[in-house]
Design a protein around this motif. Structure first.
Motif, PDB file in Angstrom:
ATOM      1  N   GLY A   1      -2.108 -10.508  -5.868  1.00 29.32           N
ATOM      2  CA  GLY A   1      -3.228  -9.587  -5.794  1.00 29.32           C
ATOM      3  C   GLY A   1      -2.927  -8.221  -6.366  1.00 29.32           C
ATOM      4  O   GLY A   1      -3.554  -7.231  -5.997  1.00 29.32           O
ATOM      5  N   ALA A   2      -1.979  -8.107  -7.268  1.00 31.05           N
ATOM      6  CA  ALA A   2      -1.538  -6.809  -7.760  1.00 31.05           C
ATOM      7  C   ALA A   2      -2.602  -6.112  -8.603  1.00 31.05           C
ATOM      8  O   ALA A   2      -2.653  -4.903  -8.661  1.00 31.05           O
ATOM      9  CB  ALA A   2      -0.256  -6.959  -8.569  1.00 31.05           C
ATOM     10  N   GLY A   3      -3.483  -6.862  -9.248  1.00 30.83           N
ATOM     11  CA  GLY A   3      -4.482  -6.251 -10.103  1.00 30.83           C
ATOM     12  C   GLY A   3      -5.680  -5.727  -9.344  1.00 30.83           C
ATOM     13  O   GLY A   3      -6.471  -4.955  -9.870  1.00 30.83           O
ATOM     14  N   ALA A   4      -5.827  -6.114  -8.114  1.00 28.47           N
ATOM     15  CA  ALA A   4      -6.979  -5.695  -7.326  1.00 28.47           C
ATOM     16  C   ALA A   4      -6.817  -4.248  -6.869  1.00 28.47           C
ATOM     17  O   ALA A   4      -5.745  -3.659  -6.958  1.00 28.47           O
ATOM     18  CB  ALA A   4      -7.137  -6.609  -6.112  1.00 28.47           C
ATOM     19  N   GLU A   5      -7.913  -3.672  -6.348  1.00 27.85           N
ATOM     20  CA  GLU A   5      -7.880  -2.310  -5.829  1.00 27.85           C
ATOM     21  C   GLU A   5      -6.972  -2.264  -4.595  1.00 27.85           C
ATOM     22  O   GLU A   5      -7.056  -3.140  -3.737  1.00 27.85           O
ATOM     23  CB  GLU A   5      -9.292  -1.889  -5.447  1.00 27.85           C
ATOM     24  N   PRO A   6      -6.116  -1.266  -4.472  1.00 27.87           N
ATOM     25  CA  PRO A   6      -5.225  -1.189  -3.308  1.00 27.87           C
ATOM     26  C   PRO A   6      -6.009  -1.071  -2.000  1.00 27.87           C
ATOM     27  O   PRO A   6      -7.049  -0.415  -1.941  1.00 27.87           O
ATOM     28  CB  PRO A   6      -4.413   0.066  -3.562  1.00 27.87           C
ATOM     29  N   ALA A   7      -5.516  -1.714  -0.976  1.00 27.50           N
ATOM     30  CA  ALA A   7      -6.199  -1.737   0.312  1.00 27.50           C
ATOM     31  C   ALA A   7      -6.245  -0.350   0.946  1.00 27.50           C
ATOM     32  O   ALA A   7      -7.205  -0.013   1.633  1.00 27.50           O
ATOM     33  CB  ALA A   7      -5.499  -2.719   1.247  1.00 27.50           C
ATOM     34  N   VAL A   8      -5.231   0.464   0.700  1.00 24.38           N
ATOM     35  CA  VAL A   8      -5.185   1.789   1.311  1.00 24.38           C
ATOM     36  C   VAL A   8      -6.331   2.650   0.788  1.00 24.38           C
ATOM     37  O   VAL A   8      -7.011   3.338   1.551  1.00 24.38           O
ATOM     38  CB  VAL A   8      -3.821   2.467   1.041  1.00 24.38           C
ATOM     39  N   SER A   9      -6.586   2.592  -0.493  1.00 24.01           N
ATOM     40  CA  SER A   9      -7.674   3.410  -1.033  1.00 24.01           C
ATOM     41  C   SER A   9      -9.030   2.918  -0.539  1.00 24.01           C
ATOM     42  O   SER A   9      -9.949   3.717  -0.324  1.00 24.01           O
ATOM     43  CB  SER A   9      -7.639   3.418  -2.558  1.00 24.01           C
ATOM     44  N   ARG A  10      -9.180   1.615  -0.325  1.00 25.38           N
ATOM     45  CA  ARG A  10     -10.437   1.097   0.230  1.00 25.38           C
ATOM     46  C   ARG A  10     -10.624   1.582   1.656  1.00 25.38           C
ATOM     47  O   ARG A  10     -11.745   1.942   2.049  1.00 25.38           O
ATOM     48  CB  ARG A  10     -10.447  -0.432   0.201  1.00 25.38           C
ATOM     49  N   ILE A  11      -9.558   1.616   2.445  1.00 28.29           N
ATOM     50  CA  ILE A  11      -9.657   2.080   3.831  1.00 28.29           C
ATOM     51  C   ILE A  11     -10.001   3.562   3.868  1.00 28.29           C
ATOM     52  O   ILE A  11     -10.863   3.995   4.638  1.00 28.29           O
ATOM     53  CB  ILE A  11      -8.339   1.793   4.590  1.00 28.29           C
ATOM     54  N   VAL A  12      -9.349   4.358   3.009  1.00 27.95           N
ATOM     55  CA  VAL A  12      -9.635   5.789   2.966  1.00 27.95           C
ATOM     56  C   VAL A  12     -11.077   6.026   2.540  1.00 27.95           C
ATOM     57  O   VAL A  12     -11.783   6.879   3.102  1.00 27.95           O
ATOM     58  CB  VAL A  12      -8.640   6.510   2.029  1.00 27.95           C
ATOM     59  N   GLU A  13     -11.559   5.287   1.566  1.00 29.09           N
ATOM     60  CA  GLU A  13     -12.945   5.423   1.116  1.00 29.09           C
ATOM     61  C   GLU A  13     -13.921   5.050   2.225  1.00 29.09           C
ATOM     62  O   GLU A  13     -14.936   5.722   2.420  1.00 29.09           O
ATOM     63  CB  GLU A  13     -13.185   4.550  -0.121  1.00 29.09           C
ATOM     64  N   GLN A  14     -13.618   3.998   2.976  1.00 30.32           N
ATOM     65  CA  GLN A  14     -14.487   3.606   4.087  1.00 30.32           C
ATOM     66  C   GLN A  14     -14.489   4.666   5.184  1.00 30.32           C
ATOM     67  O   GLN A  14     -15.532   4.976   5.751  1.00 30.32           O
ATOM     68  CB  GLN A  14     -14.027   2.256   4.666  1.00 30.32           C
ATOM     69  N   LEU A  15     -13.342   5.246   5.485  1.00 22.26           N
ATOM     70  CA  LEU A  15     -13.274   6.323   6.474  1.00 22.26           C
ATOM     71  C   LEU A  15     -14.070   7.542   6.029  1.00 22.26           C
ATOM     72  O   LEU A  15     -14.794   8.157   6.815  1.00 22.26           O
ATOM     73  CB  LEU A  15     -11.818   6.718   6.737  1.00 22.26           C
TER      74      LEU A  15
ATOM     75  N   ALA B   1      15.639  -9.286   0.346  1.00 20.10           N
ATOM     76  CA  ALA B   1      14.343  -9.894   0.044  1.00 20.10           C
ATOM     77  C   ALA B   1      13.242  -8.842  -0.004  1.00 20.10           C
ATOM     78  O   ALA B   1      12.408  -8.840  -0.921  1.00 20.10           O
ATOM     79  CB  ALA B   1      14.020 -10.962   1.084  1.00 20.10           C
ATOM     80  N   LEU B   2      13.221  -7.927   0.952  1.00 27.19           N
ATOM     81  CA  LEU B   2      12.202  -6.882   0.952  1.00 27.19           C
ATOM     82  C   LEU B   2      12.374  -5.936  -0.233  1.00 27.19           C
ATOM     83  O   LEU B   2      11.398  -5.488  -0.831  1.00 27.19           O
ATOM     84  CB  LEU B   2      12.243  -6.105   2.271  1.00 27.19           C
ATOM     85  N   PHE B   3      13.604  -5.628  -0.582  1.00 25.69           N
ATOM     86  CA  PHE B   3      13.849  -4.761  -1.729  1.00 25.69           C
ATOM     87  C   PHE B   3      13.370  -5.410  -3.015  1.00 25.69           C
ATOM     88  O   PHE B   3      12.779  -4.756  -3.869  1.00 25.69           O
ATOM     89  CB  PHE B   3      15.337  -4.421  -1.822  1.00 25.69           C
ATOM     90  N   LEU B   4      13.590  -6.715  -3.165  1.00 25.42           N
ATOM     91  CA  LEU B   4      13.123  -7.411  -4.358  1.00 25.42           C
ATOM     92  C   LEU B   4      11.601  -7.443  -4.418  1.00 25.42           C
ATOM     93  O   LEU B   4      11.017  -7.372  -5.500  1.00 25.42           O
ATOM     94  CB  LEU B   4      13.705  -8.824  -4.402  1.00 25.42           C
ATOM     95  N   LEU B   5      10.936  -7.554  -3.276  1.00 24.37           N
ATOM     96  CA  LEU B   5       9.477  -7.512  -3.261  1.00 24.37           C
ATOM     97  C   LEU B   5       8.961  -6.136  -3.682  1.00 24.37           C
ATOM     98  O   LEU B   5       7.942  -6.033  -4.362  1.00 24.37           O
ATOM     99  CB  LEU B   5       8.945  -7.866  -1.872  1.00 24.37           C
ATOM    100  N   LEU B   6       9.650  -5.081  -3.277  1.00 22.72           N
ATOM    101  CA  LEU B   6       9.241  -3.731  -3.666  1.00 22.72           C
ATOM    102  C   LEU B   6       9.556  -3.444  -5.132  1.00 22.72           C
ATOM    103  O   LEU B   6       8.842  -2.688  -5.789  1.00 22.72           O
ATOM    104  CB  LEU B   6       9.933  -2.691  -2.785  1.00 22.72           C
ATOM    105  N   ALA B   7      10.609  -4.017  -5.644  1.00 23.44           N
ATOM    106  CA  ALA B   7      11.039  -3.734  -7.004  1.00 23.44           C
ATOM    107  C   ALA B   7      10.108  -4.362  -8.040  1.00 23.44           C
ATOM    108  O   ALA B   7       9.956  -3.842  -9.140  1.00 23.44           O
ATOM    109  CB  ALA B   7      12.463  -4.232  -7.217  1.00 23.44           C
ATOM    110  N   ALA B   8       9.457  -5.467  -7.709  1.00 22.96           N
ATOM    111  CA  ALA B   8       8.595  -6.161  -8.668  1.00 22.96           C
ATOM    112  C   ALA B   8       7.215  -6.419  -8.065  1.00 22.96           C
ATOM    113  O   ALA B   8       6.806  -7.562  -7.901  1.00 22.96           O
ATOM    114  CB  ALA B   8       9.250  -7.463  -9.093  1.00 22.96           C
ATOM    115  N   PRO B   9       6.444  -5.376  -7.752  1.00 27.11           N
ATOM    116  CA  PRO B   9       5.133  -5.609  -7.143  1.00 27.11           C
ATOM    117  C   PRO B   9       4.097  -6.117  -8.135  1.00 27.11           C
ATOM    118  O   PRO B   9       3.076  -6.659  -7.743  1.00 27.11           O
ATOM    119  CB  PRO B   9       4.743  -4.236  -6.601  1.00 27.11           C
TER     120      PRO B   9
END
Length: 76
Positions: free
Chosen positions: A56-70, A43-51
């Motif tokens: 919310g795939a079209g939105a800005e990634p959360a990691v880049s927002r956190i890095v920008e806030q830091l 199940a986890l592999f299938l989630l990674l294979a088709a993100p």
């Protein structure tokens, strides 16, 4: 002078143990102990294979927002 530690021996047979020096312990797993991790990994592999199909795939990634806030917090 060090004290001697007694060795334990396990009875062989229906108890599932082995005698000392027989080379290892043989354990039997129930079917679900193997099937559940395999299902979770699949199940986890299938989630990674088709993100791209995630809601919310079209939105800005959360990691880049956190890095920008830091970065913004550190530069103040």
């Amino acid at each position: 002078m060090p004290a001697r530690t007694p060795t334990r021996t396990h009875a062989t047979g229906t108890g599932g143990g082995t005698a000392v020096g027989t080379g290892g312990v043989h354990a039997r797993l129930p079917w679900w102990a193997v099937a559940l991790p395999v299902a979770a990994f699949t199940a986890l592999f299938l989630l990674l294979a088709a993100p791209g199909q995630a809601p919310g795939a079209g939105a800005e990634p959360a990691v880049s927002r956190i890095v920008e806030q830091l970065r913004h917090t550190v530069t103040r």
